[in-house]
Design an enzyme around this catalytic site. Structure first.
Site, PDB file in Angstrom:
ATOM      1  N   ASN A  13      17.302   1.841  -8.444  1.00 49.78           N
ATOM      2  CA  ASN A  13      18.643   1.901  -9.025  1.00 49.78           C
ATOM      3  C   ASN A  13      18.856   3.310  -9.609  1.00 49.78           C
ATOM      4  O   ASN A  13      18.218   3.692 -10.598  1.00 49.78           O
ATOM      5  CB  ASN A  13      18.734   0.818 -10.112  1.00 49.78           C
ATOM      6  CG  ASN A  13      20.071   0.795 -10.813  1.00 49.78           C
ATOM      7  OD1 ASN A  13      20.652   1.818 -11.099  1.00 49.78           O
ATOM      8  ND2 ASN A  13      20.545  -0.403 -11.108  1.00 49.78           N
ATOM      9  N   LYS A  70      19.864   3.577 -13.402  1.00 46.33           N
ATOM     10  CA  LYS A  70      18.717   3.370 -14.284  1.00 46.33           C
ATOM     11  C   LYS A  70      17.815   4.594 -14.303  1.00 46.33           C
ATOM     12  O   LYS A  70      17.378   5.040 -15.357  1.00 46.33           O
ATOM     13  CB  LYS A  70      17.848   2.250 -13.689  1.00 46.33           C
ATOM     14  CG  LYS A  70      17.965   0.931 -14.293  1.00 46.33           C
ATOM     15  CD  LYS A  70      16.859   0.076 -13.660  1.00 46.33           C
ATOM     16  CE  LYS A  70      17.147  -1.363 -13.785  1.00 46.33           C
ATOM     17  NZ  LYS A  70      16.104  -2.189 -13.172  1.00 46.33           N
ATOM     18  N   ASP A 106      13.019  -4.058 -15.998  1.00 42.95           N
ATOM     19  CA  ASP A 106      13.827  -5.184 -15.521  1.00 42.95           C
ATOM     20  C   ASP A 106      14.811  -5.500 -16.633  1.00 42.95           C
ATOM     21  O   ASP A 106      14.438  -5.549 -17.810  1.00 42.95           O
ATOM     22  CB  ASP A 106      12.994  -6.409 -15.155  1.00 42.95           C
ATOM     23  CG  ASP A 106      13.799  -7.321 -14.216  1.00 42.95           C
ATOM     24  OD1 ASP A 106      14.142  -6.868 -13.098  1.00 42.95           O
ATOM     25  OD2 ASP A 106      14.128  -8.447 -14.602  1.00 42.95           O
ATOM     26  N   SER A 107      16.054  -5.654 -16.247  1.00 41.86           N
ATOM     27  CA  SER A 107      17.093  -5.756 -17.262  1.00 41.86           C
ATOM     28  C   SER A 107      18.228  -6.610 -16.746  1.00 41.86           C
ATOM     29  O   SER A 107      18.289  -6.935 -15.559  1.00 41.86           O
ATOM     30  CB  SER A 107      17.588  -4.352 -17.621  1.00 41.86           C
ATOM     31  OG  SER A 107      17.826  -3.592 -16.453  1.00 41.86           O
ATOM     32  N   TYR A 162      27.424  -3.485 -15.191  1.00 36.62           N
ATOM     33  CA  TYR A 162      28.477  -4.147 -15.972  1.00 36.62           C
ATOM     34  C   TYR A 162      29.027  -3.259 -17.095  1.00 36.62           C
ATOM     35  O   TYR A 162      29.811  -3.737 -17.920  1.00 36.62           O
ATOM     36  CB  TYR A 162      27.922  -5.447 -16.571  1.00 36.62           C
ATOM     37  CG  TYR A 162      27.461  -6.454 -15.548  1.00 36.62           C
ATOM     38  CD1 TYR A 162      28.342  -7.403 -15.010  1.00 36.62           C
ATOM     39  CD2 TYR A 162      26.137  -6.476 -15.103  1.00 36.62           C
ATOM     40  CE1 TYR A 162      27.916  -8.327 -14.067  1.00 36.62           C
ATOM     41  CE2 TYR A 162      25.698  -7.394 -14.156  1.00 36.62           C
ATOM     42  CZ  TYR A 162      26.591  -8.313 -13.647  1.00 36.62           C
ATOM     43  OH  TYR A 162      26.175  -9.225 -12.710  1.00 36.62           O
ATOM     44  N   ASP A 163      28.636  -1.986 -17.155  1.00 34.94           N
ATOM     45  CA  ASP A 163      29.058  -1.132 -18.271  1.00 34.94           C
ATOM     46  C   ASP A 163      30.575  -1.112 -18.499  1.00 34.94           C
ATOM     47  O   ASP A 163      31.011  -1.126 -19.656  1.00 34.94           O
ATOM     48  CB  ASP A 163      28.541   0.307 -18.074  1.00 34.94           C
ATOM     49  CG  ASP A 163      27.074   0.443 -18.444  1.00 34.94           C
ATOM     50  OD1 ASP A 163      26.524  -0.461 -19.107  1.00 34.94           O
ATOM     51  OD2 ASP A 163      26.463   1.463 -18.072  1.00 34.94           O
ATOM     52  N   LYS A 207      25.113   6.401 -24.821  1.00 32.48           N
ATOM     53  CA  LYS A 207      24.615   5.113 -24.312  1.00 32.48           C
ATOM     54  C   LYS A 207      23.132   4.947 -24.623  1.00 32.48           C
ATOM     55  O   LYS A 207      22.706   3.911 -25.131  1.00 32.48           O
ATOM     56  CB  LYS A 207      24.877   4.985 -22.796  1.00 32.48           C
ATOM     57  CG  LYS A 207      24.288   3.701 -22.226  1.00 32.48           C
ATOM     58  CD  LYS A 207      24.566   3.461 -20.753  1.00 32.48           C
ATOM     59  CE  LYS A 207      23.800   2.216 -20.282  1.00 32.48           C
ATOM     60  NZ  LYS A 207      23.950   1.904 -18.869  1.00 32.48           N
ATOM     61  N   HIS A 231      19.969  -1.174 -24.682  1.00 30.72           N
ATOM     62  CA  HIS A 231      18.763  -1.967 -24.500  1.00 30.72           C
ATOM     63  C   HIS A 231      17.640  -1.120 -23.885  1.00 30.72           C
ATOM     64  O   HIS A 231      16.509  -1.140 -24.318  1.00 30.72           O
ATOM     65  CB  HIS A 231      19.101  -3.162 -23.599  1.00 30.72           C
ATOM     66  CG  HIS A 231      19.873  -2.791 -22.358  1.00 30.72           C
ATOM     67  ND1 HIS A 231      20.973  -1.954 -22.387  1.00 30.72           N
ATOM     68  CD2 HIS A 231      19.686  -3.102 -21.048  1.00 30.72           C
ATOM     69  CE1 HIS A 231      21.422  -1.789 -21.158  1.00 30.72           C
ATOM     70  NE2 HIS A 231      20.658  -2.464 -20.323  1.00 30.72           N
TER      71      HIS A 231
HETATM   72  P1  ITT Z   1      15.433  -2.042  -9.592  1.00 28.33           P
HETATM   73  O1  ITT Z   1      14.915  -3.454  -9.551  1.00 28.33           O
HETATM   74  O2  ITT Z   1      15.129  -1.284  -8.364  1.00 28.33           O
HETATM   75  O3  ITT Z   1      15.035  -1.314 -10.845  1.00 28.33           O
HETATM   76  P2  ITT Z   1      17.997  -3.394  -9.947  1.00 28.33           P
HETATM   77  O4  ITT Z   1      19.407  -2.914 -10.167  1.00 28.33           O
HETATM   78  O5  ITT Z   1      17.777  -4.468  -8.913  1.00 28.33           O
HETATM   79  O6  ITT Z   1      17.067  -2.112  -9.656  1.00 28.33           O
HETATM   80  P3  ITT Z   1      17.277  -5.273 -12.029  1.00 28.33           P
HETATM   81  O7  ITT Z   1      16.738  -6.286 -11.103  1.00 28.33           O
HETATM   82  O8  ITT Z   1      16.552  -5.003 -13.311  1.00 28.33           O
HETATM   83  O9  ITT Z   1      17.420  -3.856 -11.339  1.00 28.33           O
HETATM   84  O10 ITT Z   1      18.784  -5.693 -12.335  1.00 28.33           O
HETATM   85  C1  ITT Z   1      19.455  -5.087 -13.353  1.00 28.33           C
HETATM   86  C2  ITT Z   1      20.924  -5.405 -13.234  1.00 28.33           C
HETATM   87  O11 ITT Z   1      21.429  -5.739 -14.556  1.00 28.33           O
HETATM   88  C3  ITT Z   1      21.694  -4.175 -12.789  1.00 28.33           C
HETATM   89  O12 ITT Z   1      21.826  -4.108 -11.396  1.00 28.33           O
HETATM   90  C4  ITT Z   1      23.022  -4.366 -13.526  1.00 28.33           C
HETATM   91  O13 ITT Z   1      23.823  -5.264 -12.804  1.00 28.33           O
HETATM   92  C5  ITT Z   1      22.597  -5.043 -14.826  1.00 28.33           C
HETATM   93  N1  ITT Z   1      22.274  -4.014 -15.855  1.00 28.33           N
HETATM   94  C6  ITT Z   1      21.050  -3.720 -16.373  1.00 28.33           C
HETATM   95  N2  ITT Z   1      21.122  -2.705 -17.232  1.00 28.33           N
HETATM   96  C7  ITT Z   1      22.411  -2.337 -17.258  1.00 28.33           C
HETATM   97  C8  ITT Z   1      23.115  -1.320 -17.936  1.00 28.33           C
HETATM   98  O14 ITT Z   1      22.497  -0.448 -18.716  1.00 28.33           O
HETATM   99  N3  ITT Z   1      24.431  -1.241 -17.747  1.00 28.33           N
HETATM  100  C9  ITT Z   1      25.072  -2.099 -16.940  1.00 28.33           C
HETATM  101  N4  ITT Z   1      24.484  -3.057 -16.227  1.00 28.33           N
HETATM  102  C10 ITT Z   1      23.158  -3.187 -16.391  1.00 28.33           C
END
Ligand code: ITT
Length: 203
Positions: free
Chosen positions: A14, A17, A75-76, A160-161, A182, A187
């Protein structure tokens, strides 16, 4: 002679991220690299865990094995009270397996259609896991409380920001903040600061 730095691969596909993580990773004795820096593509790790911690560990461990280096994964996701905690660990797949940020955000606003301000409490959660060269893990977590807005605003950040109004940002969406603003309240910023502290050599 300067001591050799330990290389750590950042385990994410991502780009949003990655930019936030890169802006905050400055730990003496460590050099953080991306798959691109190693001439490789990010790896697709199936997120089969039930919790942020499980999934962060799965990703960190998959990258450690692939690259033979220590690894750091995040993971977030977004936890919405009125939706019983959804989308949670499924945040990136809320509107379908390969859904875009826009599709996920639209789905969220649709599910909350008709819900008043008192029903829109939510929080972002993040778990970061560092695994060392031998697979020994250290984890840290962070939370950012807020509300889901009624329509998207702002172009910063990702995910979702544009529809998330952090309690600490006085009416702005997360996407209306600069990256520095930010990272100070997010988080991910909180989790990374805690992890950094754990990785720092003792004074
Ligand atoms: P990686 O697994 O490759 O790191 P991913 O996007 O699939 O990428 P996650 O499985 O952790 O990562 O999913 C996180 C999702 O949660 C992300 O795609 C957003 O939709 C949301 N998210 C997490 N952190 C966020 C942030 O800081 N701002 C907005 N949305 C966020």
């Amino acid at each position: 002679m300067a001591a050799e730095k330990r290389r750590v691969v950042v385990a994410t596909a991502n780009a949003g991220k990655l930019a936030e993580i890169a802006a905050q990773l400055d730990v003496p004795g460590f050099e953080f690299v991306t798959p691109a820096d190693l001439g490789a593509e990010p790896i697709d790790v199936p997120e089969t865990g039930e919790t942020f911690t499980d999934n962060a560990y799965l990703k960190a461990e998959a990258y450690r094995r692939q690259f033979g280096l220590a690894a750091l994964a995040d993971d977030s996701g977004l936890v919405v009270d009125a939706l019983g905690g959804r989308p949670g660990v499924r945040s990136s797949r809320f509107a379908g397996e390969r859904a875009s940020d826009l599709e996920n955000t639209r789905r969220l606003l649709e599910e909350l259609d008709g819900f008043g301000p008192e029903m829109r409490a939510a929080r972002f959660q993040c778990v970061v896991v560092f695994v060392d060269e031998h697979g020994e893990p250290i984890s840290a977590c962070g939370t950012c409380e807020g509300q889901i807005g009624f329509s998207p605003r702002g172009s910063g950040g990702f995910g979702y920001d544009p529809v998330f109004l952090p309690d600490e940002a006085a009416g702005s969406t997360m996407a209306e903040l600069t990256m520095v603003e930010k990272n100070a309240i997010s988080h991910r910023g909180k989790a990374l600061r805690e992890l950094k502290h754990a990785l720092m050599p003792e004074e």
